[in-house]
Design a protein around this motif. Structure first.
Motif, PDB file in Angstrom:
ATOM      1  N   ASP A 143       0.797  -1.228   0.000  1.00 20.20           N
ATOM      2  CA  ASP A 143       0.000   0.000   0.000  1.00 20.20           C
ATOM      3  C   ASP A 143       0.833   1.282   0.000  1.00 20.20           C
ATOM      4  O   ASP A 143       0.516   2.240  -0.716  1.00 20.20           O
ATOM      5  CB  ASP A 143      -0.957   0.003   1.203  1.00 20.20           C
ATOM      6  CG  ASP A 143      -2.037  -1.052   1.050  1.00 20.20           C
ATOM      7  OD1 ASP A 143      -2.529  -1.243  -0.079  1.00 20.20           O
ATOM      8  OD2 ASP A 143      -2.386  -1.711   2.043  1.00 20.20           O
ATOM      9  N   PRO A 253      -5.433  -2.066  12.976  1.00 18.81           N
ATOM     10  CA  PRO A 253      -4.697  -3.154  12.298  1.00 18.81           C
ATOM     11  C   PRO A 253      -3.239  -2.726  12.153  1.00 18.81           C
ATOM     12  O   PRO A 253      -2.963  -1.680  11.554  1.00 18.81           O
ATOM     13  CB  PRO A 253      -5.388  -3.251  10.929  1.00 18.81           C
ATOM     14  CG  PRO A 253      -6.728  -2.606  11.120  1.00 18.81           C
ATOM     15  CD  PRO A 253      -6.523  -1.535  12.150  1.00 18.81           C
ATOM     16  N   ALA A 255       1.229  -3.324  11.918  1.00 13.30           N
ATOM     17  CA  ALA A 255       2.383  -4.110  11.454  1.00 13.30           C
ATOM     18  C   ALA A 255       3.662  -3.298  11.628  1.00 13.30           C
ATOM     19  O   ALA A 255       4.464  -3.573  12.511  1.00 13.30           O
ATOM     20  CB  ALA A 255       2.186  -4.532  10.012  1.00 13.30           C
ATOM     21  N   PHE A 257       3.659  -0.323  12.583  1.00 13.16           N
ATOM     22  CA  PHE A 257       3.329   0.406  13.809  1.00 13.16           C
ATOM     23  C   PHE A 257       3.258   1.926  13.660  1.00 13.16           C
ATOM     24  O   PHE A 257       3.128   2.639  14.639  1.00 13.16           O
ATOM     25  CB  PHE A 257       4.346   0.035  14.918  1.00 13.16           C
ATOM     26  CG  PHE A 257       3.753   0.070  16.310  1.00 13.16           C
ATOM     27  CD1 PHE A 257       2.862  -0.904  16.719  1.00 13.16           C
ATOM     28  CD2 PHE A 257       4.092   1.072  17.202  1.00 13.16           C
ATOM     29  CE1 PHE A 257       2.315  -0.877  17.998  1.00 13.16           C
ATOM     30  CE2 PHE A 257       3.548   1.113  18.489  1.00 13.16           C
ATOM     31  CZ  PHE A 257       2.669   0.136  18.875  1.00 13.16           C
ATOM     32  N   GLY A 258       3.331   2.421  12.417  1.00 10.03           N
ATOM     33  CA  GLY A 258       3.237   3.867  12.244  1.00 10.03           C
ATOM     34  C   GLY A 258       1.845   4.371  12.577  1.00 10.03           C
ATOM     35  O   GLY A 258       1.675   5.437  13.173  1.00 10.03           O
ATOM     36  N   SER A 307      -0.510  -6.847   3.487  1.00 14.58           N
ATOM     37  CA  SER A 307       0.147  -5.578   3.821  1.00 14.58           C
ATOM     38  C   SER A 307       0.660  -5.588   5.256  1.00 14.58           C
ATOM     39  O   SER A 307       1.487  -4.750   5.630  1.00 14.58           O
ATOM     40  CB  SER A 307      -0.826  -4.412   3.643  1.00 14.58           C
ATOM     41  OG  SER A 307      -1.284  -4.380   2.327  1.00 14.58           O
ATOM     42  N   ILE A 310       4.702  -8.441   8.126  1.00 12.45           N
ATOM     43  CA  ILE A 310       5.911  -7.726   8.567  1.00 12.45           C
ATOM     44  C   ILE A 310       6.322  -8.305   9.920  1.00 12.45           C
ATOM     45  O   ILE A 310       5.463  -8.543  10.773  1.00 12.45           O
ATOM     46  CB  ILE A 310       5.603  -6.209   8.735  1.00 12.45           C
ATOM     47  CG1 ILE A 310       5.224  -5.582   7.382  1.00 12.45           C
ATOM     48  CG2 ILE A 310       6.781  -5.470   9.373  1.00 12.45           C
ATOM     49  CD1 ILE A 310       4.808  -4.117   7.448  1.00 12.45           C
ATOM     50  N   HIS A 385      -7.481  -6.639   6.219  1.00 16.80           N
ATOM     51  CA  HIS A 385      -6.732  -5.953   7.284  1.00 16.80           C
ATOM     52  C   HIS A 385      -7.694  -5.356   8.296  1.00 16.80           C
ATOM     53  O   HIS A 385      -7.541  -5.512   9.510  1.00 16.80           O
ATOM     54  CB  HIS A 385      -5.840  -4.859   6.676  1.00 16.80           C
ATOM     55  CG  HIS A 385      -4.949  -5.377   5.593  1.00 16.80           C
ATOM     56  ND1 HIS A 385      -5.410  -5.581   4.311  1.00 16.80           N
ATOM     57  CD2 HIS A 385      -3.664  -5.783   5.604  1.00 16.80           C
ATOM     58  CE1 HIS A 385      -4.434  -6.085   3.575  1.00 16.80           C
ATOM     59  NE2 HIS A 385      -3.360  -6.216   4.335  1.00 16.80           N
ATOM     60  N   THR A 409      -8.454   0.309   7.159  1.00 13.39           N
ATOM     61  CA  THR A 409      -7.200   0.780   6.571  1.00 13.39           C
ATOM     62  C   THR A 409      -7.126   0.629   5.049  1.00 13.39           C
ATOM     63  O   THR A 409      -6.245   1.215   4.428  1.00 13.39           O
ATOM     64  CB  THR A 409      -6.006   0.061   7.227  1.00 13.39           C
ATOM     65  OG1 THR A 409      -6.245  -1.346   7.173  1.00 13.39           O
ATOM     66  CG2 THR A 409      -5.816   0.498   8.669  1.00 13.39           C
ATOM     67  N   ALA A 410      -7.990  -0.184   4.478  1.00 11.43           N
ATOM     68  CA  ALA A 410      -7.957  -0.341   3.010  1.00 11.43           C
ATOM     69  C   ALA A 410      -9.341  -0.679   2.481  1.00 11.43           C
ATOM     70  O   ALA A 410     -10.210  -1.161   3.213  1.00 11.43           O
ATOM     71  CB  ALA A 410      -6.957  -1.429   2.611  1.00 11.43           C
TER      72      ALA A 410
HETATM   73  C1  LIG Z   1      -4.055  -2.004   4.663  1.00 11.37           C
HETATM   74  C2  LIG Z   1      -3.083  -1.924   5.791  1.00 11.37           C
HETATM   75  N1  LIG Z   1      -3.531  -2.130   7.024  1.00 11.37           N
HETATM   76  C3  LIG Z   1      -2.699  -2.067   8.078  1.00 11.37           C
HETATM   77  C4  LIG Z   1      -1.342  -1.837   7.924  1.00 11.37           C
HETATM   78  C5  LIG Z   1      -0.489  -1.738   9.139  1.00 11.37           C
HETATM   79  O1  LIG Z   1      -0.197  -0.393   9.422  1.00 11.37           O
HETATM   80  P1  LIG Z   1       1.135   0.011  10.174  1.00 11.37           P
HETATM   81  O2  LIG Z   1       2.266  -0.503   9.361  1.00 11.37           O
HETATM   82  O3  LIG Z   1       1.101   1.498  10.216  1.00 11.37           O
HETATM   83  O4  LIG Z   1       1.086  -0.627  11.512  1.00 11.37           O
HETATM   84  C6  LIG Z   1      -0.839  -1.635   6.638  1.00 11.37           C
HETATM   85  C7  LIG Z   1       0.595  -1.379   6.365  1.00 11.37           C
HETATM   86  O5  LIG Z   1       1.477  -1.524   7.127  1.00 11.37           O
HETATM   87  C8  LIG Z   1      -1.730  -1.661   5.552  1.00 11.37           C
HETATM   88  O6  LIG Z   1      -1.289  -1.414   4.318  1.00 11.37           O
END
Ligand SMILES: Cc1ncc(COP(=O)(O)O)c(C=O)c1O
Ligand SMILES: N[C@@H](CCOP(=O)(O)O)C(=O)O
Length: 466
Positions: A143, A253, A255, A257-258, A307, A310, A385, A409-410
């Motif tokens: 993403d 959601p 990964a 962590f931002g 996505s 990680i 996600h 988030t998506a």
């Molecule tokens: C669709 C989606 N959801 C959740 C996450 C997780 O977000 P973050 O990496 O900011 O924790 C991501 C990417 O990392 C993502 O692309």
């Protein structure tokens, strides 16, 4: 406003310099030296304002006057005019006290657009002002890549190199990146996973000799501006649901962590937040760390929420810095141990994290179940996600009285495989992507070898050596 490194050794930077870089020279990440505060009155005054106006007010102290107010306001308004929903990030009520914060109405259909539409414009502003060119290197699990390309491709002063894990992103995600045939956009499919790609990007920041003095800029959430822009939607959602007069909770959601770290920053700035729920897929290091103090790498698993595939979660370092009461040396020691062997947090910092954060890990079968259940109960079709968040919010919420806001988030159209596996016929792409599956693609497959990737970047950048 000055920014300091989580490892305590790199020089402090101002906003302009922090945006025009990536990692700190000591391997840490930049955070504000002091977190700006939003008073109760300032928060209350935001209720009912446009998203762009809230964004301007929340981010202004981080910019610290380095972009004049009128210009910054224009940049912010332009960035959010690209969203297809008037509210930019609408709140959708699922039941009496559970809300979805829809972050997928930007040009590439994921929450990354919120920060990258802005970051592209800020980079353009600073590079034009300086008369400089720069190279972007970014790692994506699907993403960030397309959002970064979409946000930065019109900046003639930038060459953009995006590394994605070969065959590990969805078809829509890949095509959103690889069908952009602009002269300054280069897609590299790495024969490895996201962690390999991210490690190569970080190594490139640590030793930039391969670029002969050309500036290297990050578009991943190691860049502070990514976090700054994401703080805004927590504040906007909070005040829409009654903050500062009542607390809200968020389920994110997670990964790299931002996203959830940006929420934590909103809380640090004064937004009353009762609880943050961290949702993970089967790559559950964040959940294992919080639940069992098991801060150890495991093999990365390919899941239905790709996505979030990680293991090495960049921004957890920023939270650890606070949990260790800003002791950069302790953070550095912990993260160096983590690179080589299973690690564990000290008792006091872990206890501090557990005061505000809960967590839950959701496997693939449960993702499908959550998609079906959410649709049955609410008629909403969630992407995989967001489905991890929907389930984790139910499992972890501290009480029923506090509004729970799950971050969507998506858009589900990006992840047709999971949607079809959950028993739905699929989801049409929005009209601006009607022909995405027929567009010509361009990308280069490379081994996960730093020297090979760096040679590719050095050869293809349009930026001459300094
Ligand atoms: C669709 C989606 N959801 C959740 C996450 C997780 O977000 P973050 O990496 O900011 O924790 C991501 C990417 O990392 C993502 O692309
Ligand atoms: N899920 C992300 C991974 C990179 O995260 P970032 O927030 O550090 O850019 C992606 O889609 O690429």
């Amino acid at each position: 406003m000055r920014y300091i490194s989580t490892r305590g050794q790199a020089p402090a930077l101002n906003f302009e310099d922090v945006v025009l870089t990536g990692m700190a020279s000591d391997g840490g990440l930049y955070v504000p030296e002091r977190v700006p505060q939003l008073s109760r009155d300032e928060l209350a005054a935001m209720a009912g304002l446009s998203y762009a106006e809230i964004a301007f007010r929340v981010m202004k102290p981080f910019v610290g006057g380095e972009i004049d107010d009128a210009t910054f306001r224009d940049i912010v308004h332009d960035a959010y005019a690209t969203f297809s929903h008037e509210a930019v990030v609408p709140l959708n009520q699922l039941d009496s006290n559970h809300f979805l914060l829809e972050l997928f109405h930007g040009p590439t259909l994921a929450f990354k657009d919120v920060a990258l539409q802005l970051l592209g414009r800020i980079l353009d502003h600073f590079l034009i002002k300086r008369g400089e060119r720069a190279v972007i290197m970014g790692a994506t699990s699907g993403d960030t890549g397309s959002a970064a390309i979409e946000g930065c491709r019109h900046c003639d002063n930038l060459d953009i190199f995006i590394l994605h894990p070969h065959n590990r992103v969805s078809e829509v995600q890949r095509r959103q990146m690889t069908s952009v045939l602009a002269d300054n956009v280069f897609n590299i499919a790495i024969e490895g996973n996201f962690d390999d790609a991210q490690a190569m990007v970080k190594a490139s920041f640590a030793d930039q000799a391969f670029l002969d003095g050309t500036r290297l800029v990050a578009v991943n959430s190691i860049n502070w501006a990514r976090i700054m822009a994401q703080i805004v939607y927590y504040v906007a959602a909070g005040v829409a649901l009654g903050a500062p007069h009542r607390e809200v909770s968020f389920c994110v959601p997670s990964a790299n962590f931002g996203n959830v770290f940006a929420g934590y920053m909103a809380y640090q700035m004064g937004l009353p937040v009762k609880q943050f729920v961290i949702a993970t897929n089967a790559n559950d290091i964040l959940h294992r760390t919080l639940a069992d103090n098991d801060f150890a790498k495991r093999e990365l698993e390919a899941t239905l929420a790709p996505s979030m595939d990680i293991v090495v979660s960049s921004n957890f370092e920023r939270l650890l810095f606070d949990a260790y009461q800003r002791d950069g040396e302790a953070v550095c020691a912990l993260l160096e141990r983590f690179q080589h062997e299973p690690a564990a947090l000290a008792e006091a910092p872990l206890a501090r994290l557990r005061e505000k954060f809960a967590s839950h890990s959701v496997d693939d079968a449960t993702i499908l179940e959550a998609i079906r259940e959410a649709h049955h109960r609410t008629k909403e079709l969630l992407d995989p996600h967001t489905a991890t968040g929907y389930r984790a919010a139910e499992v972890c919420r501290a009480d029923a009285a506090t509004p729970m806001i799950t971050l969507a988030t998506a858009h589900p159209a990006k992840f047709a495989d999971a949607v079809v596996k959950a028993g739905f016929p699929g989801v049409p792409l929005p009209s601006h992507m009607d022909d995405l599956l027929e567009r010509e693609e361009r990308y280069t497959v490379l081994p996960a070898e730093l020297a090979v990737v760096q040679a590719f970047v050095a050869e293809h950048r349009r930026t001459p050596a300094a």
